[in-house]
Design a protein around this motif. Structure first.
Motif, short mmCIF file in Angstrom:
data_model
loop_
_atom_site.label_atom_id
_atom_site.label_comp_id
_atom_site.label_asym_id
_atom_site.label_seq_id
_atom_site.Cartn_x
_atom_site.Cartn_y
_atom_site.Cartn_z
N LEU A 198 0.85 -1.19 0.00
CA LEU A 198 0.00 0.00 0.00
C LEU A 198 0.88 1.24 0.00
O LEU A 198 1.98 1.24 0.58
CB LEU A 198 -0.91 0.04 1.23
CG LEU A 198 -1.77 -1.19 1.54
CD1 LEU A 198 -2.45 -1.03 2.89
CD2 LEU A 198 -2.81 -1.39 0.45
N ALA A 199 0.42 2.30 -0.63
CA ALA A 199 1.13 3.58 -0.59
C ALA A 199 0.12 4.71 -0.65
O ALA A 199 -0.86 4.65 -1.40
CB ALA A 199 2.11 3.70 -1.76
N GLY A 200 0.35 5.74 0.16
CA GLY A 200 -0.43 6.98 0.10
C GLY A 200 0.52 8.13 -0.15
O GLY A 200 1.64 8.15 0.38
N PHE A 201 0.11 9.10 -0.97
CA PHE A 201 1.04 10.16 -1.37
C PHE A 201 0.34 11.50 -1.50
O PHE A 201 -0.87 11.58 -1.74
CB PHE A 201 1.71 9.82 -2.71
CG PHE A 201 0.74 9.69 -3.86
CD1 PHE A 201 0.42 10.79 -4.64
CD2 PHE A 201 0.15 8.47 -4.15
CE1 PHE A 201 -0.47 10.67 -5.70
CE2 PHE A 201 -0.75 8.34 -5.20
CZ PHE A 201 -1.06 9.45 -5.97
N SER A 202 1.13 12.55 -1.34
CA SER A 202 0.69 13.92 -1.60
C SER A 202 1.90 14.69 -2.12
O SER A 202 2.93 14.77 -1.44
CB SER A 202 0.15 14.58 -0.33
OG SER A 202 -0.22 15.92 -0.58
N VAL A 203 1.79 15.21 -3.35
CA VAL A 203 2.91 15.90 -3.98
C VAL A 203 2.42 17.26 -4.50
O VAL A 203 1.40 17.32 -5.20
CB VAL A 203 3.50 15.09 -5.16
CG1 VAL A 203 4.81 15.72 -5.62
CG2 VAL A 203 3.70 13.64 -4.79
N GLU A 204 3.15 18.30 -4.16
CA GLU A 204 2.82 19.65 -4.66
C GLU A 204 3.98 20.17 -5.49
O GLU A 204 5.14 20.13 -5.05
CB GLU A 204 2.52 20.59 -3.51
CG GLU A 204 2.04 21.97 -3.97
CD GLU A 204 1.42 22.77 -2.84
OE1 GLU A 204 0.40 22.32 -2.28
OE2 GLU A 204 1.97 23.85 -2.51
N TYR A 205 3.67 20.64 -6.70
CA TYR A 205 4.67 21.14 -7.63
C TYR A 205 4.54 22.66 -7.76
O TYR A 205 3.44 23.17 -8.03
CB TYR A 205 4.48 20.51 -9.02
CG TYR A 205 4.71 19.02 -9.05
CD1 TYR A 205 5.93 18.49 -9.48
CD2 TYR A 205 3.71 18.14 -8.66
CE1 TYR A 205 6.14 17.12 -9.51
CE2 TYR A 205 3.91 16.77 -8.69
CZ TYR A 205 5.13 16.26 -9.11
OH TYR A 205 5.33 14.91 -9.14
N ASP A 206 5.65 23.36 -7.57
CA ASP A 206 5.69 24.81 -7.76
C ASP A 206 6.47 25.11 -9.04
O ASP A 206 7.47 24.47 -9.35
CB ASP A 206 6.37 25.49 -6.58
CG ASP A 206 5.51 25.47 -5.33
OD1 ASP A 206 4.29 25.66 -5.46
OD2 ASP A 206 6.06 25.24 -4.23
N GLY A 207 5.98 26.13 -9.77
CA GLY A 207 6.60 26.45 -11.06
C GLY A 207 6.37 25.38 -12.09
O GLY A 207 7.21 25.15 -12.96
#
Length: 757
Positions: A568-577
Motif C-alpha cells: 500500500l502507498a499513500g502520497f501527496s505531492v505539490e509542484y511549484d513552477g
C-alpha cells in the motif's frame, strides 16, 4: 503488473507455489523489492512477454499509476505518472518522468519509445526520484535493466502474428566468450499495416502502422574484483503514425470534402481519414554504454557507468486533416527533424549494506546537444478561379494560380545545449532490528543555452512576405515594436543550482512487514520555449525550474506462508513552477506556449495485491487513485485576476484506475497448459489543461491460452486483445475534431511461437 505481482516468477518447481522475491536496483544497489521504502512497480521479462508489452506505451496496461500521451510523432509523446507529466513541443525542456536504460538517463522522452529488447526487468518508481537518479525525475522514473550474457550456450527465437498483418520476429543467442567473459546478441523486426484507413485518392491505404528493426549486443565480464558490461545497439523505425481522425462535424462543406464512408460524426468509432499527406515519424538511434563495478575493499565498491546516445527523429505531419485546400480553409503541412546527441558519466562508491550504517555517494556529468530543423508549408486562398465542387459545396484553391493562391512557408533552425553536473549521497542507519532512517542530498547545477533562427513567413511562389495558419509574420527575434530586435535570430542562456533530497523513516516490526514514511524534495531544471514559432521577447524569457514537495507513507507485507503479498502507498505531492503548455491561436492554427503555469497538486493512494492460493494459480489486483489538480494557475498578468483553470484537473490524469488479472499453469501429462487474463479500467480524464478534450472512461479485457512441452522449450500461445471490443481514444483535440485511436481500440486475435534451447 506491480512489484508485488511481478515478484511471482517461476521457481524450481514446475509452477509457482508462493510469491517469490524479486531483486531491484531502485536505489542504485541490489535489494529485495519488499525492503525498499519506495512505491515501486517491477515488471519481469516473463510478465512483459505474457502481456504482449513490447514498448513503454504498453506499461499503461500493467501499471495503474501510468498514462501515456500519444503524439503524432514519438518526439511529441510523453509518460504521465500519478497525473503529472510535461507535455511540450519545446526542444529545450525536460520530461517530468525520467527514463533510464542500463544506467543512462535519456535526454528526450521520444528516445524512450523504442522496442523493449532483452529487458530483464522494468522498474517503475513513483514520485520524485532525483536524489539518486537526478535529471528529469520530478514525477517519477522508469528504469530498464537488460539481460546479460550467459555461462552456458542458449538461444531463443520468437515469431508473432496478429490480425491486421502485424508481424514480429525476434532471435537471440547468448553464451560464454572465454574465461569470465560472456555475451548476448539479439536482432528483431516488426511491422504492422495500421488500424486507420486513408481513403485519399481512392487508394484505401492503411495508416497508423509501423516498421521497426534493430540489433543489440552485450558483453559481460565477471571477475573476482571487477564486473564489466559493454552494450551497443542500433534501432530504426518507419511509422506512418499517428494520424488524427475526425470524429465530430467540421461543418457541412468540410464534412463533404472528407467524404468518409460512414460519415464524420462517429466519435471514437471513426476509423477513416482523408489526408493528402500521410503523417509519419522516422527514428534512427544508436548507443554505446560501458559500466563497471570494482571492489575497492571488502566493504566498498566503486561503480561507474558511461554512455553515448545518438538519436534522429523525422516528423512528417498532416496539419489540416483534409484532402485539399479550399477557399476559407487552408492546407498546413509540416516537416521537422530533431537530432540529439548525449554523453554522460556517473561514478559512485557504495559501502556494505549488511552493516548497521551504510551509504553511497558519487558524482554525475551529463551533456546533450539538440538540433531541430522545422519547415511549415501552407496553401491558402480567399478566392479561386476554379468552380465550386458540386459534390461538396467547397471551392478548391487553384494551385496553378499564384495570384489568388498563396503558399506561405517558413523554416526554423534550433540548437539547444544542456549540461548538468551533480554531487549526491544517501545513507541509512539501522537503529535496531525494527527502525532505520535514511537521508539523501543532491546538489545539481544546470546550464542551458539556445539559438533559434527563423525568418518571417514568405510566399513560396514569389518570395514576398506572407503569413498563414501557424506561420508568423514576425522574425524569431521579434519586432522592434514589440520589444524585440527585429532580427531573424533569438538566443539565450540560463543556469541554476539546486539542493534536493529525501528523508525516510522505516519500521520493520516483523520479517515480512515493513512500514515507511518519507519526504522528498524534487527538482526539474530550467527550460526555454524553443519551438517553430518561438518569438522574442516573450519566448526568450527563461522558464524557471520546477520543484516539488512529496510526502509518502507505505506498507509492504507478505503473509500466509508467502502466498499473499500486499503493498500500500499513500502520497501527496505539490509542484511549484509547474512547466506546462498553453495552447494559443496563431493565424487560425493552434500553437503551443510553454510556461511556468503555477502550482499543481497530486494526492492519492495505490494498492498492489498478489496471491498464490493454490499451486500454479496467481491472482493479481492493482489500483491507483490520483486526484491531480491545478491548485493555482498563474493569474492574469494585466489584471491579477485568478485563472479559470484553478481547481481543474490536470490532463491525462484519470482519478481511478485498476487492473485485475490471473495466470494459471498446469501439467496435462506431456503438455503444459498456460492460461492468462487481465482487465484494466480507466476512469474519465481530459486531454488538455482547463479540462478540455474529455476522454470517456473505458475498460479492456485481454486473454491468452498457451501450450508447451514439459521443459518449456517450445511454447505456442493464442492471444485475444480487447475481448469486449470496446473502443476508446487516447487524445481528444478541438472537441473531437482530432482524435487519437490506438491499435487496441478494436478486438483482434493473434498467435505466437517461441522456441529456446
Amino acid at each position: 503488473m506491480t512489484a508485488s505481482a511481478i515478484a511471482m516468477i517461476a521457481s524450481n518447481s514446475a509452477y509457482a507455489q508462493e510469491v517469490e522475491e524479486i531483486t531491484v536496483t531502485a536505489q542504485k544497489v541490489e535489494e529485495n523489492v519488499q525492503s525498499v521504502p519506495i512505491a515501486i512497480t517491477a515488471v519481469s521479462a516473463d510478465r512483459l512477454e505474457t502481456t504482449g508489452t513490447t514498448s513503454l506505451e504498453g506499461i499503461t496496461r500493467i501499471v495503474p499509476s501510468v498514462t501515456f500521451r500519444k503524439g503524432t510523432t514519438s518526439a511529441n509523446s510523453a509518460i504521465v505518472m500519478r497525473g503529472v507529466g510535461t507535455i511540450t513541443f519545446s526542444v529545450a525542456a525536460e520530461p517530468s518522468v525520467s527514463t533510464v536504460v542500463d544506467g543512462i538517463v535519456l535526454s528526450r522522452s521520444g528516445q524512450a519509445f523504442m522496442d523493449l529488447v532483452d529487458a530483464e526487468r522494468l522498474e517503475v518508481l513513483r514520485g520524485p526520484q532525483g536524489t539518486l537518479f537526478g535529471k528529469n525525475a520530478s514525477a517519477g522514473l522508469v528504469n530498464i535493466v537488460s539481460k546479460g550474457g550467459s555461462d552456458t550456450l542458449e538461444a531463443e527465437g520468437k515469431a508473432e502474428w496478429y490480425e491486421g498483418d502485424e508481424y514480429r520476429l525476434r532471435a537471440s543467442v547468448a553464451g560464454p566468450l572465454g574465461t569470465d567473459w560472456s555475451g548476448r546478441l539479439t536482432g528483431f523486426y516488426g511491422s504492422y499495416d495500421g488500424n486507420i484507413t486513408n481513403i485519399n485518392g481512392g487508394r484505401n491505404r492503411k495508416v497508423n502502422g509501423y516498421e521497426h528493426w534493430g540489433t543489440r549486443g552485450i558483453v559481460d565480464y565477471r571477475g573476482e574484483v571487477a564486473q564489466l558490461r559493454f552494450i551497443a545497439d542500433y534501432f530504426r523505425a518507419d511509422d506512418d503514425c499517428c494520424a488524427d481522425v475526425t470524429g465530430a462535424s467540421r461543418g457541412a462543406v468540410l464534412d463533404a470534402e472528407l467524404g468518409l464512408p460512414s460519415g464524420v460524426a462517429l466519435g471514437e468509432d471513426q476509423r477513416f481519414v482523408n489526408h493528402n499527406l500521410v503523417t509519419r515519424t522516422r527514428d534512427k538511434q544508436w548507443s554505446l554504454t560501458a559500466s563497471g563495478d570494482f571492489e575497492l575493499s571488502d566493504s566498498h565498491t566503486l561503480s561507474v557507468v558511461a554512455g553515448y546516445r545518438n538519436w534522429q527523429n523525422e516528423e512528417i505531419r498532416e496539419g489540416d486533416f483534409l484532402p485539399r485546400a479550399i477557399v476559407g480553409t487552408p492546407e498546413l503541412h509540416d516537416n521537422g527533424v530533431v537530432k540529439t546527441q548525449q554523453f554522460s558519466v556517473e561514478a559512485r562508491i557504495a559501502s556494505d549494506q549488511a552493516l548497521p550504517f551504510f551509504y553511497q555517494f558519487g558524482g554525475f556529468v551529463w551533456h546533450s546537444d539538440n538540433k531541430q530543423d522545422f519547415t511549415r508549408r501552407d496553401i491558402t486562398c480567399a478566392r479561386s478561379t476554379l468552380p465550386v465542387d458540386p459534390r461538396t459545396g467547397g471551392t478548391p484553391c487553384n494551385v496553378n494560380d499564384t495570384v489568388n493562391t498563396i503558399f506561405p512557408t517558413a523554416t526554423s533552425n534550433s540548437d539547444v545545449n544542456s549540461t548538468n553536473y551533480a554531487l549526491f549521497g544517501q545513507a541509512t542507519y539501522r537503529l535496531n532490528d525494527m527502525f532505520a532512517v535514511t537521508g539523501g542530498l543532491r546538489y545539481t547545477w544546470d546550464e542551458l543555452s539556445y539559438t533559434h533562427i527563423r525568418a518571417p513567413g514568405v510566399n513560396a511562389a514569389t518570395g514576398l512576405p506572407a503569413t498563414g495558419p501557424g506561420i508568423s509574420g514576425s522574425p524569431a527575434g521579434g519586432t522592434i515594436a514589440s520589444g524585440g530586435t527585429g532580427r531573424n535570430i533569438s538566443s539565450g542562456s540560463s543556469s541554476n543550482g539546486n539542493l534536493s533530497g529525501k528523508a525516510v523513516l522505516q519500521f520493520t516490526p516483523a520479517e515480512d512487514l515493513m512500514l515507511y514514511g518519507s519526504y522528498t524534495r524534487g527538482y526539474k531544471g530550467p527550460a526555454f520555449n524553443v519551438f517553430f514559432n518561438h518569438t522574442a521577447p516573450i519566448n526568450s524569457v527563461p522558464i524557471d525550474e520546477e520543484t516539488s514537495d512529496a510526502f509518502e507513507i507505505g506498507l509492504k507485507s507478505r503473509f500466509l506462508d508467502n502466498k499473499v503479498q500486499l503493498n500500500l502507498a499513500g502520497f501527496s505531492v505539490e509542484y511549484d513552477g509547474f512547466q506546462a503548455n498553453n495552447f494559443v491561436l496563431l493565424n487560425g492554427a493552434v500553437v503551443t506556449n510553454l510556461t511556468n503555469a503555477g502550482t499543481v497538486k497530486s494526492q492519492g493512494f495505490e494498492v498492489d495485491l498478489t496471491a498464490v492460493p493454490v499451486e500454479g494459480l496467481t491472482l493479481r489486483a492493482s489500483a491507483a487513485y490520483a486526484d491531480a489538480k491545478v491548485k493555482r494557475f498563474n493569474p492574469n498578468p494585466l489584471t491579477n485576476a485568478p485563472d479559470a483553470r484553478d481547481g481543474t484537473r490536470l490532463p491525462l490524469a484519470p482519478k481511478f484506475t485498476y487492473t485485475l488479472g490471473a495466470d494459471y499453469e498446469r501439467s496435462l501429462g506431456g503438455v503444459m497448459l498456460y492460461l492468462g487474463t487481465d482487465y484494466r479500467h480507466v476512469s474519465k480524464q481530459f486531454s488538455d489543461l482547463g479540462e478540455s478534450g474529455p476522454i470517456d472512461a473505458y475498460g479492456q479485457w485481454n486473454a491468452s491460452l498457451g501450450f508447451s512441452d514439459p521443459e518449456d522449450q517450445y511454447r505456442l500461445t493464442f492471444h485475444v486483445r480487447n475481448i469486449s471490443d470496446e473502443s476508446y481514444i487516447l487524445l481528444n483535440v478541438s472537441n473531437a475534431q482530432r482524435l487519437q485511436i490506438p491499435r487496441d481500440a478494436d478486438r483482434y486475435f493473434g498467435v505466437s511461437l517461441r522456441a529456446k534451447m
